[in-house]
Design an enzyme around this catalytic site. Structure first.
Site: not given
Ligand code: ATP
Ligand code: MG
Length: 466
Positions: A78, A80, A159
């Site tokens: 996905d 963002d 993060d």
């Molecule tokens: P995935 O591919 O599993 O979706 P992702 O990195 O996109 O991994 P998400 O949970 O969708 O993870 O979160 C999107 C973004 O938001 C992360 O890449 C990070 O930059 C930020 N983020 C999400 N959760 C946190 C958190 N608990 N603390 C700090 N930043 C976060």
């Molecule tokens: Mg994500």
């Protein structure tokens, strides 16, 4: 004409007011030849969103996990988008846009295409905690945050360094505030800022560390890993629903077995799933359970890696099955009839699980259906099989039964029989029913026949009461 007018008005709107000047340092600008992101891996809709925002005079970037995956050459699941437009300003630019959340408002922009609708999540740059006021619990956990900030602040809130890169599809440039690209090259997962402080703010980040390490195959930087041993217990304070979401992401990452091993190595598995405590702590003692769960997770990982869907109810049904079997057997030993023994064991298993991390109700009912279907696969008499294949959740129950066959818990011939039965036409099905009769003699009583046919099954013996 009207759109032009609206655009002009929108441009006049004040954009996000930065809470303070960007004191987080200038980003490194990484050109295409250095990051090598393949534009073909981009979602057209995500590009449409950044483009529309930019046309309206805002800054807009693809951000977070999508940029990390793109830089790894993986197609992100996905996308963002981060922008300096406020949620209201974003919403006005798109037809299908919905404001989500009260605490941190984001906008979901939905696109309907040939396949599933695609949702692009658009969030406004968020301020650093210190600037956003003191919304922190005593333990350091963030309770509330919704003040908009600069891009630099937004990056510092994220993060891991590899999750804090911004990609502009128009210029094909990556903005990297925290050395994410260098860490990608070193295959290192590094927390931004002081890791202990960041885990205290949000203990879920410890689970995320394990998940991303499993998914990317990267090593946790030593300073990022070190505090986890001591701070793991902070996960107890995290609301159950949040924990559930994160564990679900971990299990659905396509690398679930590796991630679960990672949880164990980090000492984080206690209390999340009782089953993990059993398996991971006892090791060889629970080999049967271990095999079953391992196979179920490998199966899930395969499905996810090949782009197929996985049901969370199914997954939790498999993870808790060894526990359920144990309770079921204990009930049968106490003299309970088979089906009541199973239902009682289901209640027990779910209650024990809820003391750690509650599984959402909608998944719980799936689990119960899958479990309660299991003894019915052994009842191959009369109208039973014909009725069973009509159940709405038959497919899930059947897949689950096949897993039991694959680990030898259930006679594999039964699994094969059902596979044939599903594929057969009505005549073929009648022949298969007849073959069961022949296989087990001409017993008039289903219960009697089952007992003879099932020498090795781990399922407690069926009783006439079923
Ligand atoms: P995935 O591919 O599993 O979706 P992702 O990195 O996109 O991994 P998400 O949970 O969708 O993870 O979160 C999107 C973004 O938001 C992360 O890449 C990070 O930059 C930020 N983020 C999400 N959760 C946190 C958190 N608990 N603390 C700090 N930043 C976060
Ligand atoms: Mg994500």
């Amino acid at each position: 004409m009207i759109t032009k007018f609206i655009k002009r008005i929108l441009r006049r709107d004040p954009m996000v007011k930065h809470t303070q000047a960007n004191n987080t340092g200038a980003p490194k600008r990484i050109p295409k030849k250095a990051h090598r992101i393949d534009p073909h891996l981009l979602s057209k809709n995500a590009v449409k969103v950044t483009h529309t925002l930019q046309q309206a005079g805002y800054e807009a970037f693809i951000v977070g996990g999508a940029v990390r995956d793109l830089a790894l050459g993986i197609s992100p699941k996905d996308f963002d988008v981060a922008t300096n437009a406020t949620p209201d300003q974003v919403q006005r630019l798109f037809r299908k846009a919905r404001l989500i959340g009260r605490r941190f408002q984001i906008v979901h922009v939905t696109f309907f295409g040939k396949g599933h609708p695609e949702i692009i999540e658009v969030s406004t740059f968020r301020a650093l905690l210190d600037n956003a006021g003191d919304h922190v619990a005593e333990s350091g956990r963030i309770l509330r945050d919704n003040v908009w900030g600069s891009q630099g602040e937004d990056a510092a809130r994220r993060d891991f360094t590899i999750n804090a890169m911004y990609y502009d599809p128009s210029s094909e440039t990556v903005l990297d505030y925290h050395g994410g690209m260098a860490d990608m090259q070193k295959k290192t997962l590094r927390m931004i800022g002081d890791p202990a402080k960041r885990y205290r703010e949000d203990p879920v980040r410890m689970l995320r560390a394990v998940r991303f390490a499993a998914k990317t195959g990267f090593e946790l930087d030593s300073a990022t890993r070190a505090p986890i041993a001591k701070l793991g217990k902070l996960l107890n304070d995290v609301p159950s629903a949040r924990l559930f979401d994160e564990i679900l992401k971990l299990l659905m990452s396509g690398y679930s077995w590796k991630a679960i091993q990672g949880l164990k190595d980090a000492g984080l598995h206690h209390g999340l799933l009782p089953l993990l405590d059993h398996i991971l702590d006892k090791g060889e003692d629970s080999k049967g359970a271990n095999d079953f769960v391992k196979l179920a997770l490998a199966n899930t990982d395969d499905r996810i890696q090949s782009g197929k869907s996985v049901s969370a109810g199914f997954l939790f049904a498999t993870l808790l099955w060894p526990d359920l079997l144990k309770n079921w057997k204990a009930n049968s030993t106490k003299g309970m009839a088979n089906i009541p023994a199973l239902h009682d064991a289901m209640d027990d298993t779910i209650a024990t699980q809820s003391s750690g991390m509650t599984i959402q109700r909608r998944f719980e009912s799936d689990m119960r259906e899958i479990w309660s279907m299991q003894p019915r696969f052994e009842r191959r008499v009369g109208r039973y099989p014909y009725r069973l294949i009509e159940s709405p959740r038959f497919r899930a129950g059947y897949d689950f039964m096949l897993l039991r066959c694959a680990t030898g818990e259930l006679n594999p011939a039964i699994g094969q029989w059902w596979t044939d039965f599903i594929a057969a036409d009505p005549t073929g099905q009648d022949e298969l029913m007849a073959s069961v009769k022949n296989e087990s003699g001409n017993s008039p009583s289903p219960a009697k026949r089952r007992r003879r046919r099932k020498p090795k099954s781990a399922v407690p013996p069926e009783s006439a009461a079923s």
